[in-house]
Scaffold this motif. Sequence first.
Motif, mmCIF file in Angstrom:
data_model
loop_
_atom_site.group_PDB
_atom_site.id
_atom_site.type_symbol
_atom_site.label_atom_id
_atom_site.label_comp_id
_atom_site.label_asym_id
_atom_site.label_seq_id
_atom_site.Cartn_x
_atom_site.Cartn_y
_atom_site.Cartn_z
ATOM 1 N N PRO A 201 0.814 -1.211 0.000
ATOM 2 C CA PRO A 201 0.000 0.000 0.000
ATOM 3 C C PRO A 201 0.855 1.273 0.000
ATOM 4 O O PRO A 201 2.019 1.254 0.381
ATOM 5 N N ARG A 202 0.203 2.353 -0.446
ATOM 6 C CA ARG A 202 0.817 3.686 -0.491
ATOM 7 C C ARG A 202 -0.081 4.663 0.237
ATOM 8 O O ARG A 202 -1.297 4.564 0.176
ATOM 9 N N SER A 203 0.554 5.630 0.866
ATOM 10 C CA SER A 203 -0.195 6.655 1.581
ATOM 11 C C SER A 203 -0.008 7.996 0.876
ATOM 12 O O SER A 203 1.111 8.362 0.518
ATOM 13 N N VAL A 204 -1.122 8.731 0.690
ATOM 14 C CA VAL A 204 -1.088 10.020 0.007
ATOM 15 C C VAL A 204 -1.753 11.053 0.910
ATOM 16 O O VAL A 204 -2.976 10.998 1.123
ATOM 17 N N PRO A 205 -0.988 12.004 1.471
ATOM 18 C CA PRO A 205 -1.602 13.054 2.297
ATOM 19 C C PRO A 205 -2.300 14.096 1.413
ATOM 20 O O PRO A 205 -1.851 14.382 0.313
ATOM 21 N N VAL A 206 -3.407 14.628 1.898
ATOM 22 C CA VAL A 206 -4.154 15.633 1.148
ATOM 23 C C VAL A 206 -4.260 16.904 1.984
ATOM 24 O O VAL A 206 -5.121 17.027 2.862
ATOM 25 N N GLN A 207 -3.359 17.840 1.742
ATOM 26 C CA GLN A 207 -3.330 19.176 2.323
ATOM 27 C C GLN A 207 -3.676 19.237 3.808
ATOM 28 O O GLN A 207 -4.423 20.101 4.255
ATOM 29 N N SER B 153 -11.766 6.413 10.176
ATOM 30 C CA SER B 153 -11.360 5.879 8.885
ATOM 31 C C SER B 153 -12.590 5.401 8.100
ATOM 32 O O SER B 153 -13.521 4.847 8.681
ATOM 33 N N TYR B 154 -12.562 5.626 6.767
ATOM 34 C CA TYR B 154 -13.643 5.186 5.894
ATOM 35 C C TYR B 154 -13.059 4.396 4.721
ATOM 36 O O TYR B 154 -12.150 4.873 4.049
ATOM 37 N N THR C 40 -5.002 6.097 1.936
ATOM 38 C CA THR C 40 -4.162 4.913 1.791
ATOM 39 C C THR C 40 -4.706 4.088 0.632
ATOM 40 O O THR C 40 -5.891 3.740 0.609
ATOM 41 N N VAL C 41 -3.835 3.812 -0.333
ATOM 42 C CA VAL C 41 -4.206 3.052 -1.524
ATOM 43 C C VAL C 41 -3.656 1.642 -1.369
ATOM 44 O O VAL C 41 -2.457 1.448 -1.214
ATOM 45 N N ASP D 61 -8.617 3.713 1.750
ATOM 46 C CA ASP D 61 -8.988 4.014 3.118
ATOM 47 C C ASP D 61 -8.661 5.486 3.320
ATOM 48 O O ASP D 61 -7.534 5.912 3.039
ATOM 49 N N VAL D 62 -9.626 6.275 3.756
ATOM 50 C CA VAL D 62 -9.394 7.688 4.002
ATOM 51 C C VAL D 62 -9.620 7.957 5.488
ATOM 52 O O VAL D 62 -10.571 7.457 6.086
ATOM 53 N N ALA D 63 -8.702 8.703 6.079
ATOM 54 C CA ALA D 63 -8.780 9.032 7.503
ATOM 55 C C ALA D 63 -8.080 10.363 7.724
ATOM 56 O O ALA D 63 -7.292 10.814 6.889
ATOM 57 N N GLY D 64 -8.359 10.970 8.854
ATOM 58 C CA GLY D 64 -7.675 12.212 9.183
ATOM 59 C C GLY D 64 -8.489 13.057 10.135
ATOM 60 O O GLY D 64 -9.634 12.726 10.457
#
Length: 190
Positions: A50-56, A93-94, A62-63, A84-87
């Motif tokens: 998996p890869r993690s991509v932060p969004v601003q 997490s969703y 997380t892909v 998976d999106v969280a923050g």
Amino acid sequence: MLHRRRFLTATTRSIALGGAALLVAHGAQAQPSYTVPLAQLQSMVDLKFPRSVPVQGLFNLTVQTPHLRLLPEVNRLGAAMALDVAGPALRRSYPGSLDVEFALRYEASDRTLRAHQIQLGRMEFPGLRPAVNELLNAYGPQLAEQSLREVTLHQLRPQDTAVFDGLGLQPGPITVTAKGLAVTFVSKAP
């Protein structure tokens, strides 16, 4: 009668030899290629996720490992991914999903086949409110580009191309077929 048999035999041989010569000439015009099966592509991609991509600073995406599919009708690959999106903005997490299509290019510096020209399908997060889903989809192309840009799908080894190198050939067009990727070898530029 004997002359007629000799004539027919000679004519038949001439036609057979001529046909064989045409087949050889036709085969000589065909470009040599190297095929990479889908399973081999998938095993290379598995190592990169998996890869993690932060969004601003709002959330982190997380892909998970993409599941590749061949799309020979459009000369592209497709990939379906679990997300998976969280923050801080989401509080928990969703899970979600993303579908993309992309073309391939050859990178001569390290002999790799890489993803490029990424086209995003829709990202879906069933547990999120529609407005948040729309916000994530607004960032979708950027997120897909960040998570998949230049992902290496295959690396040709020197022994894979040694014969072609000796003939003055180099990898050229990449074609998606029902069996995998066909890398056609073309003459090296002078």
